[in-house]
Every structure is written in structure tokens, then in C-alpha cells.
Design a protein around this motif. Sequence first.
Motif, PDB file in Angstrom:
ATOM      1  N   PHE A  79     -23.703   1.097 -11.774  1.00 15.84           N
ATOM      2  CA  PHE A  79     -24.351   1.202 -10.465  1.00 15.84           C
ATOM      3  C   PHE A  79     -23.840   2.441  -9.764  1.00 15.84           C
ATOM      4  O   PHE A  79     -22.662   2.761  -9.829  1.00 15.84           O
ATOM      5  N   SER A  80     -24.730   3.144  -9.059  1.00 15.93           N
ATOM      6  CA  SER A  80     -24.371   4.320  -8.282  1.00 15.93           C
ATOM      7  C   SER A  80     -24.990   4.213  -6.897  1.00 15.93           C
ATOM      8  O   SER A  80     -26.208   4.168  -6.761  1.00 15.93           O
ATOM      9  N   LYS A  81     -24.135   4.191  -5.889  1.00 20.53           N
ATOM     10  CA  LYS A  81     -24.633   4.152  -4.510  1.00 20.53           C
ATOM     11  C   LYS A  81     -25.350   5.449  -4.163  1.00 20.53           C
ATOM     12  O   LYS A  81     -26.314   5.443  -3.398  1.00 20.53           O
ATOM     13  N   PRO A  88     -24.626  -2.590  -4.241  1.00 24.06           N
ATOM     14  CA  PRO A  88     -25.281  -3.623  -5.046  1.00 24.06           C
ATOM     15  C   PRO A  88     -25.046  -5.018  -4.474  1.00 24.06           C
ATOM     16  O   PRO A  88     -24.034  -5.269  -3.829  1.00 24.06           O
ATOM     17  N   SER A  89     -25.987  -5.911  -4.719  1.00 26.18           N
ATOM     18  CA  SER A  89     -25.757  -7.316  -4.394  1.00 26.18           C
ATOM     19  C   SER A  89     -24.832  -7.882  -5.465  1.00 26.18           C
ATOM     20  O   SER A  89     -24.672  -7.299  -6.539  1.00 26.18           O
ATOM     21  N   MET A  90     -24.228  -9.039  -5.195  1.00 26.24           N
ATOM     22  CA  MET A  90     -23.336  -9.632  -6.183  1.00 26.24           C
ATOM     23  C   MET A  90     -24.083  -9.987  -7.463  1.00 26.24           C
ATOM     24  O   MET A  90     -23.577  -9.777  -8.566  1.00 26.24           O
ATOM     25  N   THR A  91     -25.298 -10.513  -7.339  1.00 25.89           N
ATOM     26  CA  THR A  91     -26.086 -10.860  -8.521  1.00 25.89           C
ATOM     27  C   THR A  91     -26.392  -9.610  -9.340  1.00 25.89           C
ATOM     28  O   THR A  91     -26.234  -9.598 -10.563  1.00 25.89           O
ATOM     29  N   GLU A  92     -26.815  -8.553  -8.670  1.00 25.78           N
ATOM     30  CA  GLU A  92     -27.106  -7.295  -9.352  1.00 25.78           C
ATOM     31  C   GLU A  92     -25.851  -6.729 -10.014  1.00 25.78           C
ATOM     32  O   GLU A  92     -25.891  -6.248 -11.153  1.00 25.78           O
ATOM     33  N   ILE A  97     -23.056  -5.622 -15.030  1.00 24.66           N
ATOM     34  CA  ILE A  97     -21.794  -5.667 -15.772  1.00 24.66           C
ATOM     35  C   ILE A  97     -21.996  -6.399 -17.094  1.00 24.66           C
ATOM     36  O   ILE A  97     -21.557  -5.935 -18.156  1.00 24.66           O
ATOM     37  N   GLU A  98     -22.662  -7.555 -17.050  1.00 23.11           N
ATOM     38  CA  GLU A  98     -22.914  -8.324 -18.277  1.00 23.11           C
ATOM     39  C   GLU A  98     -23.762  -7.533 -19.263  1.00 23.11           C
ATOM     40  O   GLU A  98     -23.513  -7.551 -20.466  1.00 23.11           O
ATOM     41  N   ALA A  99     -24.751  -6.821 -18.766  1.00 22.69           N
ATOM     42  CA  ALA A  99     -25.602  -6.013 -19.637  1.00 22.69           C
ATOM     43  C   ALA A  99     -24.798  -4.889 -20.290  1.00 22.69           C
ATOM     44  O   ALA A  99     -25.002  -4.570 -21.468  1.00 22.69           O
ATOM     45  N   GLN A 109     -18.593 -16.442 -14.229  1.00 22.52           N
ATOM     46  CA  GLN A 109     -19.393 -17.300 -13.354  1.00 22.52           C
ATOM     47  C   GLN A 109     -19.509 -16.638 -11.984  1.00 22.52           C
ATOM     48  O   GLN A 109     -18.543 -16.100 -11.473  1.00 22.52           O
ATOM     49  N   TYR A 110     -20.695 -16.741 -11.383  1.00 25.07           N
ATOM     50  CA  TYR A 110     -20.887 -16.189 -10.021  1.00 25.07           C
ATOM     51  C   TYR A 110     -21.827 -17.062  -9.264  1.00 25.07           C
ATOM     52  O   TYR A 110     -22.526 -17.868  -9.753  1.00 25.07           O
TER      53      TYR A 110
END
Length: 110
Positions: A79-81, A88-92, A97-99, A109-110
Motif C-alpha cells: 500500500f502507498s499513501k 488503508p482500512s484495516m480490511t484492505e 498483506i495476505e495476498a 485474524q481481524y
Amino acid sequence: MRQLADAAGLLRGVVIMVALAGDAVLKLCNMPVPQFFAENVAEKRFVWIIGALFVGNIITNQLTQTHAFEIYANGQVVFSKLEAGRLPSMTEFWTNIEAALGPSSQAVQY
């Protein structure tokens, strides 16, 4: 901008040095201490030093701030601001990260 930030840092140092030892240096050189210095700087050294540190740091930080916020995983940008123009949102965040880390990172877990 970096040169301006360096100049602001140098000016901050000069103000602090003058506030600390300006009158002593003038006396060593057999020069009279200016009235403005004697009334406003010599009697209020602490205020001048704290002011120089505070204002100098604000100016330096503003000149060098990039607003960059980038997240890397496995050597790639996740991710780049600067590119997205937002955080980023926490889900994003976790999805990216997982990808980047692959299927073994599914235990998060989130």
C-alpha cells in the motif's frame, strides 16, 4: 526544500549560541553589548532557546515532511499513501498483506 530545512537548522543553532554566549563573546572582544541584546536576550535566555528549538523544529519538519506512508511485504509495495491519497482500512491492509505473503498467512485474524 532540503537546503531550506538545513538553513533553518543552522539559524536555530546560531540563535541558541547567541542567546547562550553572545554577551560573553562581545565582552571578550572588548565590544559593548547592544542595549537591545542586554534587555531582551541576555535577561531571557531560556525563552529564546526554547523558542528557537520549538519554532526551528516546526519549520524544519514542515520543510522535510513528505506525507509518505508505504507498507512493504516480501519486498513489494502492499500500500502507498502517496499513490492512493489516503490511508488503508484495516480490511484492505490485511487483505493486501495476505495476498503478498501467500496462503500460509491465512492464520491472521481481524
